[in-house]
Design a protein around this motif. Sequence first.
Motif, PDB file in Angstrom:
ATOM      1  N   ARG A   1     -21.101 -23.592 -11.154  1.00 35.35           N
ATOM      2  CA  ARG A   1     -22.254 -22.681 -11.143  1.00 35.35           C
ATOM      3  C   ARG A   1     -22.479 -22.040  -9.781  1.00 35.35           C
ATOM      4  O   ARG A   1     -23.275 -21.099  -9.644  1.00 35.35           O
ATOM      5  CB  ARG A   1     -23.517 -23.394 -11.596  1.00 35.35           C
ATOM      6  CG  ARG A   1     -24.030 -24.467 -10.657  1.00 35.35           C
ATOM      7  CD  ARG A   1     -25.311 -25.101 -11.188  1.00 35.35           C
ATOM      8  NE  ARG A   1     -25.784 -26.181 -10.341  1.00 35.35           N
ATOM      9  CZ  ARG A   1     -26.561 -26.020  -9.279  1.00 35.35           C
ATOM     10  NH1 ARG A   1     -26.931 -24.808  -8.912  1.00 35.35           N
ATOM     11  NH2 ARG A   1     -26.949 -27.051  -8.559  1.00 35.35           N
ATOM     12  N   GLY A   2     -21.747 -22.521  -8.752  1.00 40.98           N
ATOM     13  CA  GLY A   2     -21.944 -21.978  -7.413  1.00 40.98           C
ATOM     14  C   GLY A   2     -23.077 -22.679  -6.698  1.00 40.98           C
ATOM     15  O   GLY A   2     -23.626 -23.672  -7.181  1.00 40.98           O
ATOM     16  N   THR A   3     -23.462 -22.142  -5.555  1.00 40.82           N
ATOM     17  CA  THR A   3     -24.491 -22.802  -4.739  1.00 40.82           C
ATOM     18  C   THR A   3     -25.853 -22.131  -4.835  1.00 40.82           C
ATOM     19  O   THR A   3     -26.816 -22.627  -4.245  1.00 40.82           O
ATOM     20  CB  THR A   3     -24.054 -22.815  -3.260  1.00 40.82           C
ATOM     21  OG1 THR A   3     -23.970 -21.473  -2.780  1.00 40.82           O
ATOM     22  CG2 THR A   3     -22.694 -23.490  -3.091  1.00 40.82           C
ATOM     23  N   VAL A   4     -25.936 -21.036  -5.579  1.00 42.86           N
ATOM     24  CA  VAL A   4     -27.196 -20.282  -5.648  1.00 42.86           C
ATOM     25  C   VAL A   4     -27.789 -20.276  -7.054  1.00 42.86           C
ATOM     26  O   VAL A   4     -28.985 -20.550  -7.235  1.00 42.86           O
ATOM     27  CB  VAL A   4     -26.990 -18.829  -5.161  1.00 42.86           C
ATOM     28  CG1 VAL A   4     -28.277 -18.020  -5.324  1.00 42.86           C
ATOM     29  CG2 VAL A   4     -26.523 -18.821  -3.711  1.00 42.86           C
ATOM     30  N   ARG A   5     -26.979 -19.991  -8.048  1.00 39.91           N
ATOM     31  CA  ARG A   5     -27.459 -19.868  -9.423  1.00 39.91           C
ATOM     32  C   ARG A   5     -27.893 -21.224  -9.984  1.00 39.91           C
ATOM     33  O   ARG A   5     -27.263 -22.247  -9.724  1.00 39.91           O
ATOM     34  CB  ARG A   5     -26.381 -19.264 -10.322  1.00 39.91           C
ATOM     35  CG  ARG A   5     -25.933 -17.871  -9.901  1.00 39.91           C
ATOM     36  CD  ARG A   5     -27.035 -16.844 -10.119  1.00 39.91           C
ATOM     37  NE  ARG A   5     -26.624 -15.512  -9.721  1.00 39.91           N
ATOM     38  CZ  ARG A   5     -26.036 -14.641 -10.537  1.00 39.91           C
ATOM     39  NH1 ARG A   5     -25.769 -14.994 -11.781  1.00 39.91           N
ATOM     40  NH2 ARG A   5     -25.721 -13.443 -10.121  1.00 39.91           N
ATOM     41  N   GLU A   6     -28.961 -21.198 -10.799  1.00 41.20           N
ATOM     42  CA  GLU A   6     -29.467 -22.433 -11.384  1.00 41.20           C
ATOM     43  C   GLU A   6     -28.640 -22.885 -12.576  1.00 41.20           C
ATOM     44  O   GLU A   6     -28.566 -24.086 -12.867  1.00 41.20           O
ATOM     45  CB  GLU A   6     -30.932 -22.256 -11.804  1.00 41.20           C
ATOM     46  CG  GLU A   6     -31.879 -22.065 -10.623  1.00 41.20           C
ATOM     47  CD  GLU A   6     -33.320 -21.980 -11.071  1.00 41.20           C
ATOM     48  OE1 GLU A   6     -33.577 -22.073 -12.288  1.00 41.20           O
ATOM     49  OE2 GLU A   6     -34.193 -21.828 -10.202  1.00 41.20           O
ATOM     50  N   ILE A   7     -28.057 -21.942 -13.299  1.00 43.16           N
ATOM     51  CA  ILE A   7     -27.223 -22.293 -14.447  1.00 43.16           C
ATOM     52  C   ILE A   7     -25.880 -21.582 -14.335  1.00 43.16           C
ATOM     53  O   ILE A   7     -25.740 -20.619 -13.559  1.00 43.16           O
ATOM     54  CB  ILE A   7     -27.895 -21.921 -15.791  1.00 43.16           C
ATOM     55  CG1 ILE A   7     -28.114 -20.409 -15.889  1.00 43.16           C
ATOM     56  CG2 ILE A   7     -29.194 -22.683 -15.987  1.00 43.16           C
ATOM     57  CD1 ILE A   7     -28.578 -19.950 -17.265  1.00 43.16           C
ATOM     58  N   ASN A   8     -24.916 -22.054 -15.094  1.00 43.79           N
ATOM     59  CA  ASN A   8     -23.601 -21.422 -15.118  1.00 43.79           C
ATOM     60  C   ASN A   8     -23.525 -20.523 -16.342  1.00 43.79           C
ATOM     61  O   ASN A   8     -23.522 -20.995 -17.474  1.00 43.79           O
ATOM     62  CB  ASN A   8     -22.509 -22.495 -15.171  1.00 43.79           C
ATOM     63  CG  ASN A   8     -21.127 -21.918 -14.912  1.00 43.79           C
ATOM     64  OD1 ASN A   8     -20.926 -20.700 -14.935  1.00 43.79           O
ATOM     65  ND2 ASN A   8     -20.157 -22.786 -14.664  1.00 43.79           N
ATOM     66  N   GLU A   9     -23.475 -19.215 -16.101  1.00 45.32           N
ATOM     67  CA  GLU A   9     -23.380 -18.245 -17.189  1.00 45.32           C
ATOM     68  C   GLU A   9     -21.929 -17.885 -17.514  1.00 45.32           C
ATOM     69  O   GLU A   9     -21.685 -17.060 -18.388  1.00 45.32           O
ATOM     70  CB  GLU A   9     -24.165 -16.978 -16.840  1.00 45.32           C
ATOM     71  CG  GLU A   9     -25.669 -17.210 -16.755  1.00 45.32           C
ATOM     72  CD  GLU A   9     -26.434 -15.918 -16.477  1.00 45.32           C
ATOM     73  OE1 GLU A   9     -27.453 -15.682 -17.139  1.00 45.32           O
ATOM     74  OE2 GLU A   9     -26.001 -15.151 -15.584  1.00 45.32           O
TER      75      GLU A   9
ATOM     76  N   GLY B   1     -21.325 -14.193 -18.346  1.00 46.85           N
ATOM     77  CA  GLY B   1     -22.601 -13.692 -18.843  1.00 46.85           C
ATOM     78  C   GLY B   1     -23.314 -12.865 -17.794  1.00 46.85           C
ATOM     79  O   GLY B   1     -23.250 -13.151 -16.599  1.00 46.85           O
ATOM     80  N   MET B   2     -23.971 -11.818 -18.238  1.00 47.67           N
ATOM     81  CA  MET B   2     -24.569 -10.862 -17.310  1.00 47.67           C
ATOM     82  C   MET B   2     -25.801 -11.438 -16.653  1.00 47.67           C
ATOM     83  O   MET B   2     -26.801 -11.711 -17.307  1.00 47.67           O
ATOM     84  CB  MET B   2     -24.890  -9.561 -18.039  1.00 47.67           C
ATOM     85  CG  MET B   2     -23.653  -8.819 -18.506  1.00 47.67           C
ATOM     86  SD  MET B   2     -23.998  -7.431 -19.598  1.00 47.67           S
ATOM     87  CE  MET B   2     -24.967  -6.385 -18.518  1.00 47.67           C
ATOM     88  N   GLY B   3     -25.715 -11.659 -15.330  1.00 48.42           N
ATOM     89  CA  GLY B   3     -26.836 -12.178 -14.560  1.00 48.42           C
ATOM     90  C   GLY B   3     -28.001 -11.207 -14.563  1.00 48.42           C
ATOM     91  O   GLY B   3     -27.824  -9.992 -14.528  1.00 48.42           O
TER      92      GLY B   3
ATOM     93  N   ARG C   1     -17.846 -20.854   1.091  1.00 46.40           N
ATOM     94  CA  ARG C   1     -18.520 -19.607   1.457  1.00 46.40           C
ATOM     95  C   ARG C   1     -19.832 -19.416   0.693  1.00 46.40           C
ATOM     96  O   ARG C   1     -20.348 -18.311   0.582  1.00 46.40           O
ATOM     97  CB  ARG C   1     -17.576 -18.427   1.213  1.00 46.40           C
ATOM     98  CG  ARG C   1     -16.374 -18.481   2.155  1.00 46.40           C
ATOM     99  CD  ARG C   1     -15.510 -17.257   2.023  1.00 46.40           C
ATOM    100  NE  ARG C   1     -14.411 -17.306   2.978  1.00 46.40           N
ATOM    101  CZ  ARG C   1     -13.450 -16.398   3.061  1.00 46.40           C
ATOM    102  NH1 ARG C   1     -13.459 -15.364   2.238  1.00 46.40           N
ATOM    103  NH2 ARG C   1     -12.490 -16.517   3.948  1.00 46.40           N
ATOM    104  N   ASN C   2     -20.336 -20.489   0.136  1.00 43.55           N
ATOM    105  CA  ASN C   2     -21.657 -20.538  -0.501  1.00 43.55           C
ATOM    106  C   ASN C   2     -21.741 -19.814  -1.831  1.00 43.55           C
ATOM    107  O   ASN C   2     -22.855 -19.567  -2.320  1.00 43.55           O
ATOM    108  CB  ASN C   2     -22.754 -20.023   0.449  1.00 43.55           C
ATOM    109  CG  ASN C   2     -22.902 -20.902   1.674  1.00 43.55           C
ATOM    110  OD1 ASN C   2     -22.799 -22.118   1.569  1.00 43.55           O
ATOM    111  ND2 ASN C   2     -23.092 -20.292   2.823  1.00 43.55           N
ATOM    112  N   ALA C   3     -20.623 -19.512  -2.456  1.00 46.34           N
ATOM    113  CA  ALA C   3     -20.531 -19.010  -3.825  1.00 46.34           C
ATOM    114  C   ALA C   3     -21.860 -18.506  -4.383  1.00 46.34           C
ATOM    115  O   ALA C   3     -22.565 -19.220  -5.078  1.00 46.34           O
ATOM    116  CB  ALA C   3     -19.965 -20.101  -4.724  1.00 46.34           C
ATOM    117  N   ARG C   4     -22.154 -17.265  -4.121  1.00 45.32           N
ATOM    118  CA  ARG C   4     -23.444 -16.694  -4.544  1.00 45.32           C
ATOM    119  C   ARG C   4     -23.544 -16.541  -6.046  1.00 45.32           C
ATOM    120  O   ARG C   4     -24.638 -16.385  -6.595  1.00 45.32           O
ATOM    121  CB  ARG C   4     -23.627 -15.324  -3.880  1.00 45.32           C
ATOM    122  CG  ARG C   4     -23.724 -15.367  -2.365  1.00 45.32           C
ATOM    123  CD  ARG C   4     -23.356 -14.021  -1.761  1.00 45.32           C
ATOM    124  NE  ARG C   4     -21.927 -13.735  -1.886  1.00 45.32           N
ATOM    125  CZ  ARG C   4     -21.383 -12.559  -1.590  1.00 45.32           C
ATOM    126  NH1 ARG C   4     -22.149 -11.565  -1.194  1.00 45.32           N
ATOM    127  NH2 ARG C   4     -20.086 -12.383  -1.718  1.00 45.32           N
TER     128      ARG C   4
END
Length: 257
Positions: A10-18, A35-37, A223-226
């Motif tokens: 899900r990365g380091t920023v998003r709350e869920i994995n789309e 999925g479209m953020g 790199r903090n995967a936005r």
Amino acid sequence: MHLSHALTHRGTVREINEDAYLELPHLGVWVVADGMGGHAAGDVASQLVIDGIQQAVEHLEAETITLEVLKKSLIDSNRILQQMSEHDFDGKVAGTTVVVLWLYQDKYHLLWVGDSRIYLMRDQQMKQMTKDHSQVNDMIDEGLLSPEEAETHPLANVITRAVGVDTQLDIDYRTDKVKDGDVFLLCSDGLNKELNDIEIERTIKSGNIIDSGLALLHASLVRNARDNVTCILVKNSHKNINIIDDSDKTIPIFSHI
């Protein structure tokens, strides 16, 4: 023989994995959907597309899978998502990108909608095989932006096609001969937002598909995967391959300089 390795985070920023993916090496089918953020139920949209393709092919033999089967699945998912947007999400768009790799006999087939990507590593050279359906890519085609300027442009996240957005689904398609040793990379844009093509190529060259996949994911997280990050590496080979690499090769890990 097809070897594959898939990873998602899900990365380091998003709350869920789309993001969602499908890995069916025995049928020669792999899929990544993003999925479209910022829209309703992006995770629902991406999983629906994945489930649709799986249900369309899982009962088939490899030799009975066709391009039309794959296209019909995407068109059906597009229709279902439009209905869900109207009835379940108060008119808000539930959409997703998708890239599909289908390998059969001596051919590869690519289908895509949106800005998720498929790369091909052949003879130690990597090439992007899909063309982003994005606002900045259209501007590059018109000569208004350079590829380098597009990376940081304010419209970099605006896509021009997605499953679930329009009544008519416009699917791009590409096919050609596959060679022994070819390595395909399917990824959501969360990967290429953090690593450029040179870094991706260097990483794939440095190890087997498992080590390379882990290194790509790790580098994006460093790199903090936005955004959510998903990648599938697929190797086409006529040989029996030991996918555990005993060499002393070092996998490059990228960080901020």
